[in-house]
Scaffold this active site. Structure first.
Site, PDB file in Angstrom:
ATOM      1  N   CYS A   1       9.285 -20.636   3.934  1.00  0.00           N
ATOM      2  CA  CYS A   1       8.153 -21.494   3.585  1.00  0.00           C
ATOM      3  C   CYS A   1       6.871 -20.681   3.439  1.00  0.00           C
ATOM      4  O   CYS A   1       5.986 -21.023   2.656  1.00  0.00           O
ATOM      5  CB  CYS A   1       7.975 -22.595   4.617  1.00  0.00           C
ATOM      6  SG  CYS A   1       7.712 -21.971   6.293  1.00  0.00           S
TER       7      CYS A   1
ATOM      8  N   HIS B   1       5.180 -24.167  10.454  1.00  0.00           N
ATOM      9  CA  HIS B   1       5.446 -24.219   9.016  1.00  0.00           C
ATOM     10  C   HIS B   1       4.217 -23.700   8.274  1.00  0.00           C
ATOM     11  O   HIS B   1       3.090 -23.898   8.716  1.00  0.00           O
ATOM     12  CB  HIS B   1       5.735 -25.665   8.608  1.00  0.00           C
ATOM     13  CG  HIS B   1       6.561 -25.792   7.376  1.00  0.00           C
ATOM     14  ND1 HIS B   1       7.848 -25.324   7.288  1.00  0.00           N
ATOM     15  CD2 HIS B   1       6.279 -26.339   6.170  1.00  0.00           C
ATOM     16  CE1 HIS B   1       8.331 -25.597   6.087  1.00  0.00           C
ATOM     17  NE2 HIS B   1       7.393 -26.197   5.396  1.00  0.00           N
TER      18      HIS B   1
ATOM     19  N   ASN C   1       2.324 -28.915   1.789  1.00  0.00           N
ATOM     20  CA  ASN C   1       3.538 -28.506   2.482  1.00  0.00           C
ATOM     21  C   ASN C   1       4.612 -28.262   1.425  1.00  0.00           C
ATOM     22  O   ASN C   1       4.998 -29.187   0.712  1.00  0.00           O
ATOM     23  CB  ASN C   1       3.969 -29.619   3.445  1.00  0.00           C
ATOM     24  CG  ASN C   1       5.319 -29.357   4.081  1.00  0.00           C
ATOM     25  OD1 ASN C   1       5.880 -28.273   3.934  1.00  0.00           O
ATOM     26  ND2 ASN C   1       5.842 -30.354   4.784  1.00  0.00           N
TER      27      ASN C   1
ATOM     28  N   ASP D   1      12.738  42.861   6.863  1.00  0.00           N
ATOM     29  CA  ASP D   1      13.514  43.857   6.117  1.00  0.00           C
ATOM     30  C   ASP D   1      12.749  44.265   4.859  1.00  0.00           C
ATOM     31  O   ASP D   1      12.870  43.644   3.804  1.00  0.00           O
ATOM     32  CB  ASP D   1      14.881  43.258   5.766  1.00  0.00           C
ATOM     33  CG  ASP D   1      15.725  44.204   4.920  1.00  0.00           C
ATOM     34  OD1 ASP D   1      15.430  45.418   4.921  1.00  0.00           O
ATOM     35  OD2 ASP D   1      16.673  43.725   4.280  1.00  0.00           O
TER      36      ASP D   1
ATOM     37  N   THR E   1      17.790  46.033   2.787  1.00  0.00           N
ATOM     38  CA  THR E   1      19.131  46.483   3.201  1.00  0.00           C
ATOM     39  C   THR E   1      19.881  45.432   4.003  1.00  0.00           C
ATOM     40  O   THR E   1      21.079  45.565   4.244  1.00  0.00           O
ATOM     41  CB  THR E   1      19.006  47.753   4.054  1.00  0.00           C
ATOM     42  OG1 THR E   1      18.244  47.461   5.242  1.00  0.00           O
ATOM     43  CG2 THR E   1      18.329  48.872   3.272  1.00  0.00           C
TER      44      THR E   1
ATOM     45  N   THR F   1      19.213  44.921   7.092  1.00  0.00           N
ATOM     46  CA  THR F   1      19.217  45.463   8.458  1.00  0.00           C
ATOM     47  C   THR F   1      17.787  45.814   8.856  1.00  0.00           C
ATOM     48  O   THR F   1      16.870  45.782   8.023  1.00  0.00           O
ATOM     49  CB  THR F   1      20.097  46.718   8.556  1.00  0.00           C
ATOM     50  OG1 THR F   1      19.611  47.704   7.621  1.00  0.00           O
ATOM     51  CG2 THR F   1      21.559  46.398   8.241  1.00  0.00           C
TER      52      THR F   1
ATOM     53  N   ASP G   1       4.608  24.745  27.352  1.00  0.00           N
ATOM     54  CA  ASP G   1       5.523  23.951  28.178  1.00  0.00           C
ATOM     55  C   ASP G   1       4.768  23.490  29.428  1.00  0.00           C
ATOM     56  O   ASP G   1       4.939  24.029  30.515  1.00  0.00           O
ATOM     57  CB  ASP G   1       6.751  24.792  28.538  1.00  0.00           C
ATOM     58  CG  ASP G   1       7.744  24.033  29.403  1.00  0.00           C
ATOM     59  OD1 ASP G   1       7.645  22.788  29.466  1.00  0.00           O
ATOM     60  OD2 ASP G   1       8.599  24.691  30.026  1.00  0.00           O
TER      61      ASP G   1
ATOM     62  N   ASN H   1       4.865  20.962  31.447  1.00  0.00           N
ATOM     63  CA  ASN H   1       5.559  20.486  32.653  1.00  0.00           C
ATOM     64  C   ASN H   1       6.601  21.483  33.156  1.00  0.00           C
ATOM     65  O   ASN H   1       7.379  21.171  34.057  1.00  0.00           O
ATOM     66  CB  ASN H   1       6.207  19.123  32.391  1.00  0.00           C
ATOM     67  CG  ASN H   1       7.222  19.174  31.259  1.00  0.00           C
ATOM     68  OD1 ASN H   1       7.434  20.237  30.666  1.00  0.00           O
ATOM     69  ND2 ASN H   1       7.842  18.042  30.959  1.00  0.00           N
TER      70      ASN H   1
ATOM     71  N   SER I   1       9.393  22.539  31.999  1.00  0.00           N
ATOM     72  CA  SER I   1      10.773  22.040  31.936  1.00  0.00           C
ATOM     73  C   SER I   1      11.720  23.069  31.344  1.00  0.00           C
ATOM     74  O   SER I   1      12.937  22.894  31.382  1.00  0.00           O
ATOM     75  CB  SER I   1      10.817  20.764  31.082  1.00  0.00           C
ATOM     76  OG  SER I   1      10.434  21.055  29.742  1.00  0.00           O
TER      77      SER I   1
ATOM     78  N   GLU J   1       4.403  18.591  21.782  1.00  0.00           N
ATOM     79  CA  GLU J   1       3.784  19.847  22.214  1.00  0.00           C
ATOM     80  C   GLU J   1       3.864  20.907  21.118  1.00  0.00           C
ATOM     81  O   GLU J   1       3.079  21.860  21.097  1.00  0.00           O
ATOM     82  CB  GLU J   1       4.467  20.354  23.484  1.00  0.00           C
ATOM     83  CG  GLU J   1       4.228  19.474  24.706  1.00  0.00           C
ATOM     84  CD  GLU J   1       5.085  19.884  25.900  1.00  0.00           C
ATOM     85  OE1 GLU J   1       4.643  19.665  27.037  1.00  0.00           O
ATOM     86  OE2 GLU J   1       6.198  20.415  25.689  1.00  0.00           O
TER      87      GLU J   1
END
Length: 703
Positions: free
Chosen positions: A105, A262, A286, A588, A592, A594, A618, A620, A622, A629
């Protein structure tokens, strides 16, 4: 990744005018003219593959497949329901809106109000379609969606039961524009059932692109009649409803024949001379049609016999269409809330009509990144998206006033696409916003979010009175000239959602998203640190280096995991091979695959710096940092990133519980350094843009 690319594409298209009412987006890529011509050429009526005439288009629960309510439903075209169907008969009117077996409605009240303004109506319901010329079983409608207009194409197969339309229909049995409009809106929202339950202003806004306001009729403004009259004169759309205290009261009928909870549409106001005194009347409708107000000024009420007969003839139309008059005083007593969708919001506060200026922001609340919750959660509140507006010019009607000059703004925060989520049990989020005046010393601060300390020190200048689970919350604010920060948020943190924030201002406002700058200045070890002799480091390197004095990714993995596995202050399950490959890719220099001794020393110093930042962030202790964060850690590492990049990082590197371990943190830092380095090398003229072929782009992202 596809979502991010699509977002960038949409932003670029919008800057070129795509999404305006004159150049609407093609919903799901369907173009009305192209599809209609294809059907006309082939002689086949259109069948919409994107919204097929099947149970899934009806719903997912009460109207889902197998539901008793959907038994016996047959999809039929209007040409199968009557011999001479018409799109619109004698112009679109309020009596074309009759409710069927769907609890929408709120939508019907909005459609009924739309018929009062022909210009608005034909923006939503294009004229270039009917059942005669060029009929191909295809129709189209346009809706406003979160800052842009979209064109929705449908076929004309409608759900019926026992030969009658099941949902919205017109009093005229051969008129179908309203039923087809409802189907297009159902397609836009996923299915018909998704339309059950809502606020009238949601429909108002999707039909106009306007912005809504709410009035509590238990505390009405003194000039309520003038507000309603001016809103109607300005073409605004209005709705009202009666609140209920429990679900059992929903759709209950009062002793004077008003339906609780309504959605009624407000269609007119008049003032009459009643027994020597002015009486303010309001006309309501209505959408059900059968139930009408039976109190004072209702059809056949004695009050009509005490006014000028000519006025009575003008106003008292005895038709069982659900439309009726009542006094303004009864309206305030009987109804709980009034909703107004302003097309020209300034017309409600000033005799002169001015074009308001609009600033539109789009954003996301992303769990672990920008979903910080309300002010009750100070640890994360500051991570919410932040937008800055600058108000320099005061309202015209106050420029010469004695009191403090102010700037009027109308703010609307709207959450996106929540009706689509109803089928998976996700409703509207509780949302709100707060507006903070920015102190002079921080007015130029736009490169990064204002932090937790700012919000602990300053209180909002304006805010939503409460967080509510509506699609949009809005309100007016009168603010002295200055710079302001707007923070939209959900009530609880860690709630994912999309939103758009609209700011209407009487005078032009400057706008900027905070943290929209993207820049990187990561830590680079000083050459003296790299060259410094370190016997322990040299032995470590030589232990795993090959005969060519180079370290491979596998050797690097062994070396680093051995070095960090003994630490107890961080949670560390070891670097994976992909992280080690990213490290080599960054440093690199000769290609290469490496690292030599100097390159490895540089990497080692970088990782030590990352570890320092990780440990500091960090808070707190944890052993991990959470995704919120991470924003602070990135800043400490030299990266200034906008919300889009922050959200992408949270999605890629945070675990399901929003924690980021040391391996993921280092992988993120290395990846960011690599990307910034690549971009800097390719951006030869330093204008912040690069142009690559597909092959070049693939080579870069696959590094």
């Amino acid at each position: 990744m596809a979502a991010q690319a699509a977002g960038v594409s949409r932003q670029r298209a919008a800057t070129q005018g795509l999404g305006s009412n004159q150049n609407a987006l093609k919903y799901l890529g369907q173009d009305f003219k192209t599809l209609r011509q294809q059907c006309l050429d082939s002689g086949v009526l259109f069948k919409d593959p994107e919204f097929p005439a099947c149970p899934s288009a009806l719903g997912y629960k009460d109207l889902g497949p197998g539901s008793p309510q959907t038994q016996g439903i047959i999809w039929k075209r209007p040409t199968e329901l009557c011999p001479s169907p018409q799109f619109i008969v004698g112009g679109a009117t309020r009596t074309d809106i009759c409710q069927g077996g769907l609890g929408d409605c709120w939508l019907l009240a909005a459609i009924a109000s739309l018929t009062l303004n022909e210009e608005l109506l034909y923006r939503v319901v294009p004229r270039d379609q009917d059942f005669q010329e060029n009929y191909a079983g295809i129709f189209h409608f346009q809706f406003w969606q979160y800052g842009e207009w979209v064109e929705v194409v449908i076929d004309d197969r409608l759900p019926t039961k026992n030969g009658q339309l099941l949902f919205l229909h017109s009093e005229q049995g051969n008129e179908f524009w309203s039923a087809l409009l409802e189907k297009a809106y159902a397609k836009l929202n996923g299915c018909y059932e998704a339309l059950a339950g809502g606020s009238t202003v949601e429909g108002f806004e999707d039909f106009t692109g306007g912005i809504s306001e709410f009035y509590d009729l238990k505390k009405p403004p003194a000039n309520l009649y003038q507000i309603i009259r001016k809103a109607l004169c300005a073409g605004s759309l209005l709705g009202c409803s009666i609140d209920v205290s429990s679900a059992a009261e929903a759709e209950a009928i009062t002793s004077q024949k008003l339906v609780k909870s309504h959605a009624y549409s407000v269609t007119g106001v008049e003032e009459v001379n009643f027994q020597g005194h002015p009486e303010k009347l309001i006309r309501l409708r209505n959408p059900w049609g059968e139930v009408e107000w039976s109190g004072a000024w209702s059809d056949d009420a004695p009050e009509w016999n005490h006014i000028d007969p000519r006025r009575k003839e003008e106003l008292d139309k005895k038709v069982e269409d659900g439309e009726f008059w009542m006094s303004l005083s009864d309206f305030v007593r009987q109804f709980s809330r009034l909703e107004i969708c302003n097309l020209s919001p300034d017309s409600l506060s000033s005799e002169e009509v001015h074009k308001w200026n609009l600033v539109l922001f789009n954003g996301h609340w992303t769990r672990g990144s920008t979903a910080g919750g309300c002010q009750n959660y100070p640890a994360t509140y500051w991570t919410n998206p932040q937008f800055k507006i600058r108000l320099d010019e005061v309202d015209e009607d106050q420029e010469e006033s004695i009191g403090e000059p102010c700037c009027t703004v109308l703010l609307g925060l709207m959450q996106k696409n929540r009706r689509w989520r109803k089928r998976i049990g996700q409703g509207m989020l509780s949302i709100g916003y707060a507006v903070y005046q920015v102190p002079k010393e921080l007015e130029s601060h736009t490169d990064a979010h204002l932090g937790r300390d700012f919000f602990l020190a300053y209180q909002p200048s304006a805010r939503t009175s409460t967080y509510v689970n509506l699609r949009e919350v809005s309100g007016r604010a009168r603010l002295p000239p200055g710079e302001y920060l707007v923070v939209p948020s959900t009530f609880e943190p860690f709630k994912d959602g999309e939103f758009c924030l609209r700011v209407f201002s009487e005078k032009k406002a400057q706008a900027l998203e905070i943290g929209d700058v993207v820049a990187g200045n990561p830590y680079e070890p000083h050459p003296s640190e790299v060259d410094q002799e370190d016997d322990q480091f040299r032995r470590l390197f030589e232990k795993l280096a090959g005969k060519d004095s180079e370290i491979t990714a596998n050797a690097l993995k062994i070396l680093l995991n051995e070095a960090f596995s003994k630490r107890t202050d961080i949670k560390f399950d070891g670097f994976n091979i992909n992280t080690c490959r990213e490290m080599i890719s960054l440093l690199d220099s000769n290609g290469t695959g490496t690292l030599g001794a100097v390159e490895f020393k540089t990497l080692w110093l970088k990782i030590q710096k990352y570890l320092e930042i990780y440990w500091e962030t960090d808070y707190n202790h944890s052993g991990t940092i959470d995704a919120h964060e991470m924003r602070t850690a990135l800043r400490k590492a030299g990266f200034t990133l906008n919300s889009q990049v922050q959200q992408t990082i949270a999605l890629r590197y945070a675990c399901s519980k929003l924690g980021i371990n040391f391996d993921s943190f280092v992988a993120c830092m290395i990846r960011l350094e690599t990307l910034f380095k690549l971009f800097s090398l390719l951006d030869e003229d330093k204008d912040g843009m690069v142009q690559l072929s597909l092959a070049e782009w693939l080579c870069c992202v696959l590094v």
